[in-house]
Design a protein around this motif. Structure first.
Motif, PDB file in Angstrom:
ATOM      1  N   PHE A 195       0.918  -1.122  -0.135  1.00  0.00           N
ATOM      2  CA  PHE A 195       0.106   0.129   0.034  1.00  0.00           C
ATOM      3  C   PHE A 195       0.740   1.083   0.036  1.00  0.00           C
ATOM      4  CE2 PHE A 195      -2.411   3.069   2.501  1.00  0.00           C
ATOM      5  CZ  PHE A 195      -3.558   3.310   1.589  1.00  0.00           C
ATOM      6  N   LYS A 196       1.834   1.344   0.776  1.00  0.00           N
ATOM      7  CA  LYS A 196       2.677   2.553   0.874  1.00  0.00           C
ATOM      8  C   LYS A 196       3.596   2.678  -0.291  1.00  0.00           C
ATOM      9  CE  LYS A 196       3.810   2.410   5.776  1.00  0.00           C
ATOM     10  NZ  LYS A 196       5.191   2.503   6.860  1.00  0.00           N
ATOM     11  N   LYS A 197       4.045   1.448  -0.885  1.00  0.00           N
ATOM     12  CA  LYS A 197       4.502   1.716  -2.282  1.00  0.00           C
ATOM     13  C   LYS A 197       3.719   2.329  -3.327  1.00  0.00           C
ATOM     14  CE  LYS A 197       7.473  -0.678  -5.541  1.00  0.00           C
ATOM     15  NZ  LYS A 197       7.988  -2.489  -5.784  1.00  0.00           N
ATOM     16  N   GLN A 198       2.459   1.813  -3.375  1.00  0.00           N
ATOM     17  CA  GLN A 198       1.532   2.280  -4.424  1.00  0.00           C
ATOM     18  C   GLN A 198       1.348   3.810  -4.085  1.00  0.00           C
ATOM     19  OE1 GLN A 198      -1.595  -0.018  -5.906  1.00  0.00           O
ATOM     20  NE2 GLN A 198      -0.492  -2.051  -5.787  1.00  0.00           N
ATOM     21  N   LEU A 199       0.914   4.127  -2.963  1.00  0.00           N
ATOM     22  CA  LEU A 199       0.770   5.544  -2.766  1.00  0.00           C
ATOM     23  C   LEU A 199       1.933   6.389  -3.033  1.00  0.00           C
ATOM     24  CD1 LEU A 199      -0.944   5.736   0.749  1.00  0.00           C
ATOM     25  CD2 LEU A 199      -1.909   5.837  -1.386  1.00  0.00           C
ATOM     26  N   GLU A 200       3.261   5.971  -2.952  1.00  0.00           N
ATOM     27  CA  GLU A 200       4.290   6.585  -3.201  1.00  0.00           C
ATOM     28  C   GLU A 200       4.646   6.705  -4.753  1.00  0.00           C
ATOM     29  OE1 GLU A 200       7.351   4.317  -1.341  1.00  0.00           O
ATOM     30  OE2 GLU A 200       6.987   5.455   0.564  1.00  0.00           O
ATOM     31  N   GLU A 201       4.169   5.750  -5.547  1.00  0.00           N
ATOM     32  CA  GLU A 201       4.249   5.843  -6.841  1.00  0.00           C
ATOM     33  C   GLU A 201       3.280   6.708  -7.456  1.00  0.00           C
ATOM     34  OE1 GLU A 201       3.808   1.633  -7.742  1.00  0.00           O
ATOM     35  OE2 GLU A 201       6.019   1.297  -7.512  1.00  0.00           O
ATOM     36  N   LYS A 202       2.083   6.875  -6.779  1.00  0.00           N
ATOM     37  CA  LYS A 202       1.024   7.740  -7.361  1.00  0.00           C
ATOM     38  C   LYS A 202       1.202   9.058  -6.883  1.00  0.00           C
ATOM     39  CE  LYS A 202      -2.176   3.873  -7.206  1.00  0.00           C
ATOM     40  NZ  LYS A 202      -2.548   3.581  -8.732  1.00  0.00           N
ATOM     41  N   GLY A 203       2.463   9.594  -6.261  1.00  0.00           N
ATOM     42  CA  GLY A 203       2.643  10.934  -5.956  1.00  0.00           C
ATOM     43  C   GLY A 203       2.201  11.429  -4.711  1.00  0.00           C
ATOM     44  N   PHE A 204       1.887  10.553  -3.723  1.00  0.00           N
ATOM     45  CA  PHE A 204       1.231  11.075  -2.496  1.00  0.00           C
ATOM     46  C   PHE A 204       2.592  11.569  -1.538  1.00  0.00           C
ATOM     47  CE2 PHE A 204      -2.506   8.786  -3.730  1.00  0.00           C
ATOM     48  CZ  PHE A 204      -3.413   9.605  -3.107  1.00  0.00           C
ATOM     49  N   SER A 205       2.385  12.597  -1.101  1.00  0.00           N
ATOM     50  CA  SER A 205       3.453  12.819  -0.054  1.00  0.00           C
ATOM     51  C   SER A 205       3.909  12.104   1.294  1.00  0.00           C
ATOM     52  CB  SER A 205       3.052  14.378   0.704  1.00  0.00           C
ATOM     53  OG  SER A 205       2.002  14.375   1.529  1.00  0.00           O
ATOM     54  N   ALA A 206       4.821  12.235   1.872  1.00  0.00           N
ATOM     55  CA  ALA A 206       5.195  11.234   2.840  1.00  0.00           C
ATOM     56  C   ALA A 206       4.282  11.456   3.968  1.00  0.00           C
ATOM     57  CB  ALA A 206       6.523  11.430   3.409  1.00  0.00           C
ATOM     58  N   ASP A 207       3.634  12.568   4.132  1.00  0.00           N
ATOM     59  CA  ASP A 207       2.922  12.874   5.468  1.00  0.00           C
ATOM     60  C   ASP A 207       1.400  12.215   5.098  1.00  0.00           C
ATOM     61  OD1 ASP A 207       4.622  14.196   6.982  1.00  0.00           O
ATOM     62  OD2 ASP A 207       3.714  16.186   6.352  1.00  0.00           O
ATOM     63  N   SER A 208       1.201  12.126   3.742  1.00  0.00           N
ATOM     64  CA  SER A 208      -0.005  11.652   3.226  1.00  0.00           C
ATOM     65  C   SER A 208      -0.147  10.144   3.387  1.00  0.00           C
ATOM     66  CB  SER A 208      -0.520  12.214   2.116  1.00  0.00           C
ATOM     67  OG  SER A 208      -0.817  13.387   2.016  1.00  0.00           O
ATOM     68  N   VAL A 209       1.061   9.583   2.984  1.00  0.00           N
ATOM     69  CA  VAL A 209       1.328   8.173   3.058  1.00  0.00           C
ATOM     70  C   VAL A 209       1.208   7.722   4.360  1.00  0.00           C
ATOM     71  CG1 VAL A 209       2.982   6.128   2.618  1.00  0.00           C
ATOM     72  CG2 VAL A 209       2.825   7.874   0.945  1.00  0.00           C
ATOM     73  N   SER A 210       1.646   8.388   5.279  1.00  0.00           N
ATOM     74  CA  SER A 210       1.660   7.928   6.846  1.00  0.00           C
ATOM     75  C   SER A 210       0.084   7.999   7.416  1.00  0.00           C
ATOM     76  CB  SER A 210       2.519   9.045   7.742  1.00  0.00           C
ATOM     77  OG  SER A 210       2.332   8.652   9.011  1.00  0.00           O
ATOM     78  N   ALA A 211      -0.549   8.864   7.087  1.00  0.00           N
ATOM     79  CA  ALA A 211      -1.831   9.462   7.494  1.00  0.00           C
ATOM     80  C   ALA A 211      -2.739   8.213   7.192  1.00  0.00           C
ATOM     81  CB  ALA A 211      -2.665  10.768   7.038  1.00  0.00           C
ATOM     82  N   LEU A 212      -2.566   8.117   5.546  1.00  0.00           N
ATOM     83  CA  LEU A 212      -3.587   6.924   4.818  1.00  0.00           C
ATOM     84  C   LEU A 212      -3.336   5.431   5.132  1.00  0.00           C
ATOM     85  CD1 LEU A 212      -3.605   8.603   1.337  1.00  0.00           C
ATOM     86  CD2 LEU A 212      -5.635   8.474   2.990  1.00  0.00           C
ATOM     87  N   THR A 213      -1.712   5.344   5.646  1.00  0.00           N
ATOM     88  CA  THR A 213      -1.689   3.943   5.957  1.00  0.00           C
ATOM     89  C   THR A 213      -2.171   3.578   7.664  1.00  0.00           C
ATOM     90  OG1 THR A 213       0.509   4.014   4.669  1.00  0.00           O
ATOM     91  CG2 THR A 213       0.316   2.452   6.656  1.00  0.00           C
ATOM     92  N   THR A 214      -2.030   4.895   8.299  1.00  0.00           N
ATOM     93  CA  THR A 214      -2.593   4.552   9.483  1.00  0.00           C
ATOM     94  C   THR A 214      -4.310   4.408   9.536  1.00  0.00           C
ATOM     95  OG1 THR A 214      -1.225   6.027  10.557  1.00  0.00           O
ATOM     96  CG2 THR A 214      -3.013   5.636  12.066  1.00  0.00           C
ATOM     97  N   ALA A 215      -4.787   5.190   8.714  1.00  0.00           N
ATOM     98  CA  ALA A 215      -6.178   4.692   8.513  1.00  0.00           C
ATOM     99  C   ALA A 215      -6.490   3.614   7.975  1.00  0.00           C
ATOM    100  CB  ALA A 215      -6.769   5.955   7.487  1.00  0.00           C
ATOM    101  N   MET A 216      -5.779   3.118   7.234  1.00  0.00           N
ATOM    102  CA  MET A 216      -6.182   1.629   6.514  1.00  0.00           C
ATOM    103  C   MET A 216      -5.817   0.768   7.821  1.00  0.00           C
ATOM    104  SD  MET A 216      -7.654   1.887   3.656  1.00  0.00           S
ATOM    105  CE  MET A 216      -7.495  -0.256   3.753  1.00  0.00           C
ATOM    106  N   ASN A 217      -4.635   0.868   8.396  1.00  0.00           N
ATOM    107  CA  ASN A 217      -4.443  -0.217   9.495  1.00  0.00           C
ATOM    108  C   ASN A 217      -5.834  -0.166  10.524  1.00  0.00           C
ATOM    109  OD1 ASN A 217      -2.040  -1.277   8.495  1.00  0.00           O
ATOM    110  ND2 ASN A 217      -0.785   0.521   9.569  1.00  0.00           N
ATOM    111  N   THR A 218      -6.066   0.889  10.817  1.00  0.00           N
ATOM    112  CA  THR A 218      -7.335   1.018  11.513  1.00  0.00           C
ATOM    113  C   THR A 218      -8.633   0.335  11.014  1.00  0.00           C
ATOM    114  OG1 THR A 218      -6.727   3.196  12.542  1.00  0.00           O
ATOM    115  CG2 THR A 218      -8.808   2.546  12.980  1.00  0.00           C
ATOM    116  N   THR A 219      -8.862   0.470   9.820  1.00  0.00           N
ATOM    117  CA  THR A 219      -9.997   0.196   8.761  1.00  0.00           C
ATOM    118  C   THR A 219      -9.808  -1.471   9.068  1.00  0.00           C
ATOM    119  OG1 THR A 219     -10.146   1.904   7.515  1.00  0.00           O
ATOM    120  CG2 THR A 219     -10.835  -0.338   6.707  1.00  0.00           C
ATOM    121  N   SER A 220      -8.329  -1.924   8.974  1.00  0.00           N
ATOM    122  CA  SER A 220      -8.193  -3.591   8.900  1.00  0.00           C
ATOM    123  C   SER A 220      -8.647  -4.160  10.427  1.00  0.00           C
ATOM    124  CB  SER A 220      -6.863  -3.877   8.634  1.00  0.00           C
ATOM    125  OG  SER A 220      -6.343  -3.270   7.367  1.00  0.00           O
ATOM    126  N   VAL A 221      -8.504  -3.404  11.403  1.00  0.00           N
ATOM    127  CA  VAL A 221      -8.806  -3.896  12.503  1.00  0.00           C
ATOM    128  C   VAL A 221     -10.457  -4.012  12.626  1.00  0.00           C
ATOM    129  CG1 VAL A 221      -8.858  -3.019  15.064  1.00  0.00           C
ATOM    130  CG2 VAL A 221      -6.852  -3.125  13.784  1.00  0.00           C
TER     131      VAL A 221
END
Length: 259
Positions: A195-221
């Protein structure tokens, strides 16, 4: 003279009491600009008092911005109830949940179908940009994921997604985010590194990658797909709705999952 004293005495007492209240009331409840005051407060005091700003999203954003600049270990060490205060205040600043029921009613079709994206766009149209670093720290805490109310967690994840996509540029980035979710989900399991790798490839900033990864980890729970040894809140999530608004449906819609 005596008559004037009779009139003046109550005024003197009122003035005295008012001055006592002024000096005993915390400065942050009186000042419009709180940035100077919050800079001198401890992380624990900020977390413990953030609910006092809940009616003013801009002030909540100021507090969260201050906390984002702090050592996040201080946020991690907060007791769970204070972490929950931070999360609830952050959600309130990004998603005005008090307006949720009314907005859902306005944007629900005659057939009862809900346009979740339009609902979220409407709710967040006037929300301030929020630095969500402290909220990410809270949502990264396993004790919070395991024990905090599932409604708060769901709205927390949704807040991170909507706040981040809004900063990144809206619809186009929402599509890119949902593509990354699909690309990182295999057999119902979510792979964080992909997920992180794909976001980076799609041009998301480092801060956005961090926030969206946290959101998805929470969603997974919340959806029970976090994997072995991780909290599983699927049963809790399936039960929750706010004002007839299915929060499970909200997460499905935001992440591009077919419900």
């Amino acid at each position: 003279m005596k008559k004037y004293m009779i009139i003046l005495f109550p005024l003197i007492i009122i003035s005295f009491l008012a001055s006592c209240e002024f000096f005993s009331r915390p400065m942050y409840t009186l000042s419009r600009d709180i940035t100077g005051t919050i800079g001198s407060m401890s992380t624990e005091d900020l977390a413990g008092n953030i609910d006092k700003f809940s009616s003013d999203p801009e002030k909540v954003a100021d507090v969260l911005s201050e906390l984002a600049d702090r050592d996040q270990d201080e946020v991690k060490k907060l007791p769970r109830d204070e972490k929950e205060k931070l999360l609830e205040a952050g959600v309130g600043a990004i998603l005005p949940t008090s307006q949720l029921g009314e907005t859902v009613d306005q944007l629900t079709s005659g057939e009862g179908e809900k346009d979740y994206k339009k609902i979220m766009d409407t709710l967040t149209s006037n929300s301030p940009d929020v630095d969500t670093k402290a909220l990410e720290t809270v949502l990264g805490d396993e004790d919070v994921l395991e024990n905090t109310d599932a409604t708060t967690l769901t709205l927390g994840a949704a807040s991170l997604i909507t706040n981040t996509i809004k900063k990144e540029g809206g619809d186009e980035k929402m599509d890119a985010f949902q593509e990354a979710v699909k690309g990182a989900t295999t057999g119902g399991a979510f792979d964080e590194s992909t997920f992180k790798k794909q976001l980076e490839e799609k041009g998301f900033s480092a801060d956005s990658v961090s926030a969206l990864t946290t959101a998805m980890n929470t969603t997974s729970v919340l959806t029970g797909t976090a994997g072995e040894g991780k909290p599983n809140r699927k049963e809790d999530t399936e039960k929750i709705s706010v004002g007839g608004f299915s929060l499970g449906g909200l997460l499905d819609d935001l992440t591009g999952k077919e419900s």
